[in-house]
Each structure stands twice: as C-alpha cells, then as structure tokens.
Design a protein around this motif. Sequence first.
Motif, PDB file in Angstrom:
ATOM      1  N   ASN A 126     -15.503  -2.868  -3.061  1.00  0.00           N
ATOM      2  CA  ASN A 126     -14.489  -1.889  -2.665  1.00  0.00           C
ATOM      3  C   ASN A 126     -13.826  -2.394  -1.386  1.00  0.00           C
ATOM      4  O   ASN A 126     -14.488  -2.997  -0.537  1.00  0.00           O
ATOM      5  N   THR A 127     -12.542  -2.072  -1.208  1.00  0.00           N
ATOM      6  CA  THR A 127     -11.849  -2.575  -0.022  1.00  0.00           C
ATOM      7  C   THR A 127     -11.936  -1.607   1.156  1.00  0.00           C
ATOM      8  O   THR A 127     -11.086  -1.633   2.045  1.00  0.00           O
ATOM      9  N   ASN A 128     -12.955  -0.753   1.157  1.00  0.00           N
ATOM     10  CA  ASN A 128     -13.097   0.169   2.297  1.00  0.00           C
ATOM     11  C   ASN A 128     -14.333  -0.139   3.134  1.00  0.00           C
ATOM     12  O   ASN A 128     -14.667   0.613   4.038  1.00  0.00           O
ATOM     13  N   ASP A 164      -9.527  -1.582  -5.316  1.00  0.00           N
ATOM     14  CA  ASP A 164      -8.626  -1.519  -4.156  1.00  0.00           C
ATOM     15  C   ASP A 164      -7.762  -0.258  -4.138  1.00  0.00           C
ATOM     16  O   ASP A 164      -6.767  -0.188  -3.424  1.00  0.00           O
ATOM     17  N   ARG A 165      -8.114   0.738  -4.941  1.00  0.00           N
ATOM     18  CA  ARG A 165      -7.326   1.967  -4.973  1.00  0.00           C
ATOM     19  C   ARG A 165      -8.267   3.172  -5.073  1.00  0.00           C
ATOM     20  O   ARG A 165      -9.426   3.030  -5.435  1.00  0.00           O
ATOM     21  N   GLY A 166      -7.757   4.339  -4.726  1.00  0.00           N
ATOM     22  CA  GLY A 166      -8.562   5.545  -4.858  1.00  0.00           C
ATOM     23  C   GLY A 166      -8.740   6.264  -3.533  1.00  0.00           C
ATOM     24  O   GLY A 166      -8.320   5.797  -2.475  1.00  0.00           O
ATOM     25  N   ILE A 167      -9.400   7.406  -3.596  1.00  0.00           N
ATOM     26  CA  ILE A 167      -9.545   8.271  -2.424  1.00  0.00           C
ATOM     27  C   ILE A 167     -10.333   7.589  -1.310  1.00  0.00           C
ATOM     28  O   ILE A 167     -10.050   7.784  -0.117  1.00  0.00           O
ATOM     29  N   HIS A 168     -11.318   6.764  -1.668  1.00  0.00           N
ATOM     30  CA  HIS A 168     -12.137   6.115  -0.634  1.00  0.00           C
ATOM     31  C   HIS A 168     -11.312   5.132   0.194  1.00  0.00           C
ATOM     32  O   HIS A 168     -11.547   4.981   1.387  1.00  0.00           O
ATOM     33  N   ILE A 169     -10.330   4.494  -0.453  1.00  0.00           N
ATOM     34  CA  ILE A 169      -9.455   3.583   0.291  1.00  0.00           C
ATOM     35  C   ILE A 169      -8.571   4.384   1.251  1.00  0.00           C
ATOM     36  O   ILE A 169      -8.361   3.993   2.406  1.00  0.00           O
ATOM     37  N   GLY A 192     -12.059  -8.469   9.315  1.00  0.00           N
ATOM     38  CA  GLY A 192     -11.268  -7.353   8.813  1.00  0.00           C
ATOM     39  C   GLY A 192     -12.039  -6.350   7.993  1.00  0.00           C
ATOM     40  O   GLY A 192     -11.823  -5.131   8.096  1.00  0.00           O
ATOM     41  N   ASP A 193     -12.977  -6.835   7.154  1.00  0.00           N
ATOM     42  CA  ASP A 193     -13.740  -5.902   6.322  1.00  0.00           C
ATOM     43  C   ASP A 193     -14.656  -5.027   7.166  1.00  0.00           C
ATOM     44  O   ASP A 193     -14.870  -3.853   6.853  1.00  0.00           O
ATOM     45  N   HIS A 194     -15.170  -5.570   8.266  1.00  0.00           N
ATOM     46  CA  HIS A 194     -16.008  -4.761   9.159  1.00  0.00           C
ATOM     47  C   HIS A 194     -15.178  -3.715   9.891  1.00  0.00           C
ATOM     48  O   HIS A 194     -15.610  -2.568  10.049  1.00  0.00           O
ATOM     49  N   MET A 263      -3.867  -3.348   5.423  1.00  0.00           N
ATOM     50  CA  MET A 263      -5.305  -3.168   5.638  1.00  0.00           C
ATOM     51  C   MET A 263      -6.126  -3.911   4.595  1.00  0.00           C
ATOM     52  O   MET A 263      -7.178  -4.486   4.908  1.00  0.00           O
ATOM     53  N   ASN A 264      -5.645  -3.935   3.346  1.00  0.00           N
ATOM     54  CA  ASN A 264      -6.359  -4.691   2.318  1.00  0.00           C
ATOM     55  C   ASN A 264      -6.363  -6.186   2.635  1.00  0.00           C
ATOM     56  O   ASN A 264      -7.358  -6.880   2.392  1.00  0.00           O
ATOM     57  N   SER A 265      -5.261  -6.696   3.184  1.00  0.00           N
ATOM     58  CA  SER A 265      -5.211  -8.124   3.527  1.00  0.00           C
ATOM     59  C   SER A 265      -6.262  -8.464   4.571  1.00  0.00           C
ATOM     60  O   SER A 265      -6.860  -9.552   4.548  1.00  0.00           O
ATOM     61  N   TRP A 266      -6.521  -7.541   5.493  1.00  0.00           N
ATOM     62  CA  TRP A 266      -7.590  -7.763   6.483  1.00  0.00           C
ATOM     63  C   TRP A 266      -8.950  -7.853   5.794  1.00  0.00           C
ATOM     64  O   TRP A 266      -9.772  -8.704   6.122  1.00  0.00           O
ATOM     65  N   VAL A 267      -9.148  -6.952   4.842  1.00  0.00           N
ATOM     66  CA  VAL A 267     -10.426  -6.917   4.126  1.00  0.00           C
ATOM     67  C   VAL A 267     -10.630  -8.200   3.321  1.00  0.00           C
ATOM     68  O   VAL A 267     -11.710  -8.798   3.334  1.00  0.00           O
ATOM     69  N   TYR A 268      -9.576  -8.644   2.628  1.00  0.00           N
ATOM     70  CA  TYR A 268      -9.707  -9.835   1.790  1.00  0.00           C
ATOM     71  C   TYR A 268     -10.036 -11.065   2.621  1.00  0.00           C
ATOM     72  O   TYR A 268     -10.823 -11.924   2.198  1.00  0.00           O
TER      73      TYR A 268
END
Length: 606
Positions: A126-128, A164-169, A192-194, A263-268
């Motif tokens: 998950n990306t969160n 990468d989608r949904g309420i948790h993101i 980024g993921d942290h 924000m997703n780019s940071w996670v990736y």
Amino acid sequence: MKIEAQITAAALAAVKELYGVEVPEKMIQLQKTRSDFEGNLTLVTFPLLKTSHKKPEDTAQEIGEYLKKNCKAIADFNVVKGFLNLVIAQAAWVGLLNDINANEKFGEKSVTENSPLVMIEYSSPNTNKPLHLGHVRNNLLGWSLAQIMEANGNKVVKTNIVNDRGIHICKSMLAWLKWGNGITPEKAGKKGDHLIGDFYVLFDKHFKEECKQLQEQYEKEGMTPDDAKAKAEQEAPLIKEAHEMLVKWEHNDPEVRALWEKMNSWVYAGFDETYKAMGVGFDKIYYESNTYLVGKKKVEEGLAKGLFIRKDDNSVWADLTDEGLDQKLLLRKDGTSVYMTQDIGTAEMRFNDFPIDKMIYVVGNEQNYHFQVLSILLDRLGFKWGKDLVHFSYGMVELPNGKMKSREGTVVDADDLVASMIENAKTLSEDKVNKLEGITEDEKNEIARIVGMGALKYFILKVDARKNMLFNPEESIDFNGNTGPFIQYTYARIRSILRKAEAQSIALPASLADDAPLNEKEIALIQKLNDFGAAVAQAGIDYSPSGIANYCYELTKEFNQFYHDYSILNADTEAEKITRLVLAKNVAKVIKNGMALLGIEVPERM
C-alpha cells in the motif's frame, strides 16, 4: 548419460530379455540405498513381479546378474528381499563428476523460445506506509520462486500490484495537508515511504481523539457505548473529510490528483530503496488506480453474458453456490469496485500484456478464500489459466517480543530489520573478517551486507512457506548449524582452497581420467551433487524455496564432514589432490547456484 538413466535403460532391457515383456519406464523404481546396506542405488523389484512371475528375491537376483554383466555403471550387487542394491562402478562416478564439472548450470534447465510463461505476483504494498516484516517474507518468497521456476525451464515475468488508491491513501494525504507544513522527504531527512507512513499514523491519532470526544457526547445523549462508538467513527469530521477527498479523487479533481501523484512518488522512491536492499525487483508493475476501472468493465461484460447477477439495490454479485461457496460481491450498489473487481481488472491487463500459461500469486494465507473465488471467476470469464491459478499461500512471520520493533511500535519495519541484520553481521563476523589480509573497510562492509542479508533470507526461506514462523535474528547469524552464514562460510573456505591451489600453479583438468581415485566420502559427495537437479525439479513442483535451502545445507554439511576427514591440498598423492580440488570446485559451484535460487549471495572471502 546420467547413472540413473544408464541403469534404467539396462533394467528395461533386462526385463525384456529375461521375461519377454517390454514394460514402461515408470516400472523401474530407483532410490538411494539405505545406509545400513551395501550399495549406492536400490532397484525396487515389486512392480515387476507380475511380469517375472517369480519371487521378489529371485527377480532381483536375475536382474542384478544381468546388470552386472551388461551395464558398465554397475560394479556389484546384493539382494535384500525384493530390493536390488547396486554398487556403482568407480568409473561411473568419475564420469558423473566430469558431467557436473562440464556444466556451469548443472541441475538447471535452459529457457527456450517454446518454454511456458509463468507470471509471479508478489509484494503488493500500500502507498500509505513503508514495507514491514510481512512484506519481507512475501518479497523473498516471490523472488526465490521466480528463480526456481526459471531454473525449471520456464520463462518468468515478475510482477507487482500496488494498492495506490482508496480511503487509506486519502488519510495520509489529508494528514499531510493539515499538519505537514509543506514537509518533503528531503527536508525531513527521511525516506518517502516512512514520511507518508508517519502521516498515516498521525491521521489515526487525531481520528481516535475525535471519536473519543464524540462517543462521550453520544453516550451522554443516551446511546449505548457500542452504538455511540459506531456513530462516532462515522461522524468524525476527519473521516468525512477523507471520504470527500476520495470522491474528489474518483472525479479527477486536479488538486487532489496532483497531491496524490506527488506523495505517491515519494513512496515509490522509498520502496525502490528497500527493494534494492532486499535484492528483489520486478519486470512489470501494475497499479490499482489503473486496474479497477478495467475490472468494472470486465464485470459489466460478464453481467451482460449472464455470468453474474444484479440485485434490486443495483449491486452486482457472482453466485457461487453451485461451487459449494456463497455469493460474492463484485460491484457495490453505488457502482464502486471491491478488491475482487480490481484483481479481475489486473488479470485482464496482464493477459493482454503477456501470453501467460500459469499465474502464481504470492499472498498470505488469510486470503485463501479470496483466491479460491478469484480462480472460479477468472475461469468463467475465459482466462485459460484461471482454473489452474496458483495461490502460493504462506503463513505469518513474527519476531520475538521486544526485538527490533518499528518506530510505530506495532509492526517491524523492513528497513530497520535489514539495517539491524547487517549491523549484527558486522559485529559477529568482525574477528573472522579481521583475519583477512589487506581487507579494506569497504570490503568489510560488503561482507557484512552479504552475510547479514544471507542470514535473513536463509532463515526465512528454509521454513516451509505454509507455516507460521518466528524469525530470531540472533539464531540466524550463526556460523554453525542450518544457517545462511554457515553455508556462506563453507563456500568462502572452498574458494580460499582453490585460490591457494592456483597460487601453487596447480591446473585443474577439464575432465578426470576414468581411474581417478575416489573414496566413499567423495562418492557420497558426488551423489549429493547429483541430487541438485532433483531438488530443483521438486522445488518447482512444490513451489518450495525451503527444498532448495535444505538441499544447500545438506550438501554443505556433507562437504564439511569430508573436509574434516581428508586434506585437499595435502593429499597423499597428486591424483587424489586433483580429484579433490575438482570435487571441491563443483561443491562451491552448486552451493553458489543453489543459494542464488534463494536470492542469496556468497562471499569469495569471509
């Protein structure tokens, strides 16, 4: 020709000549001879009794006499009831060692243009939040399984599906907007993921505070605690804002989408660092933000064909009662998708991208039912591999209490675990490494990385994947016993011996003479080397990295027993020295190749 193949061919010829009948190859059953009997391989005669019409002992005796006379691989035999114990000729063992020596990828099958294509999905983050210990087991299993399937002659595509989608993101995104003050990974000095994971935790903290206040208010108004809690979780301003953000995302709001992409780019970027540290990767990555719409379309197509049903509230379901299951929701009444819909969409995209022959999903055992249903649905929708999809189901992995807990204190962070393993390896192997002449600090660090990651990977992969397991960092970094460092240390020891031989200008022949000297322990080692191909094949059938891990340990143990009893460089004769060097070289080769199937590196010095 391999020894087993020579014996099988000769045994088939024996049955035909002795009893006048041609039998199928599967009737010739060979197995290792029990240690308490003389011999190397045992032919089981019971399947042949209907053909011979004789007692087991007589059948074994007659076939044994024929083999000794007509098969060069057989030096002698003895009969124990219906078991024909065969003593393999020394020249046959030498020939087998020469065959192993001639093939750098002995025991593995080559991939050809006509090889079947196997796709393996693993990781699925998950990306969160950052990757955790569960992801570590998942990624290590997936990567190893990919190497094993390729070693069995399959084309392999390693794939990942990112949630990468949904309420948790949206929760992480909203928390960053409210309390982030424009912070970036660079400004924070964090991966980024942290950083995004911290905001997910921060959202949860504030959300719980709001819920607590609302619950107290509702209880004062006369509601029961349970009802008050449920209503508070629905009415909390934060969760309502998160849902509003999700709706905006669904409608392609430019500001929300821009924030989501940033924000997703940071996670990736953070994920990529972790994957690199673990030594895993992917050939193709899919994103649920792309697949869920494809899934909805595929479900609508299935509905039009009468494969699914639409209920009065407009929701779409699959009726699986004929399969002994229940009904499964595919689209909610408001038309939004569920995980099953997304998996159908991902399957459609993958099937369009690749000519898949087999699909393997590496997912925890809590999803067993999900994949049982998915297999049925994909088969109904016409995917040729749907019915036979493989759910590589694995158990939970935990650490002993109080060890290496993550910054949140609830899960074990993958980056923390990797860093800690490497640091532990550096500390525990310091004495051994310091004895190496002329070693630089960079080389010490590289050895620590290889040993630390080898310890982590081996400890996780040696366990049957279907079982829950307890990962103990201290036990894993041990230079004795069934551990990665024990196998790595043995490899490094052999490489040291070979370097010394090279320094003495000892040249190893491409092949040994038929009369090269061999003792019983050397023959046992050759036999163990020969088992590598069977271990690889069985690991492919069982989808079992643990089979390879345990083979590597058994081979290493066998070599160490031999090395304890016999000197290599100080052998009594030159012929013995050369034979043992060739044997040691091939043990090292098979250890290296076997460990590579687990994604484990082996150091040249240690």
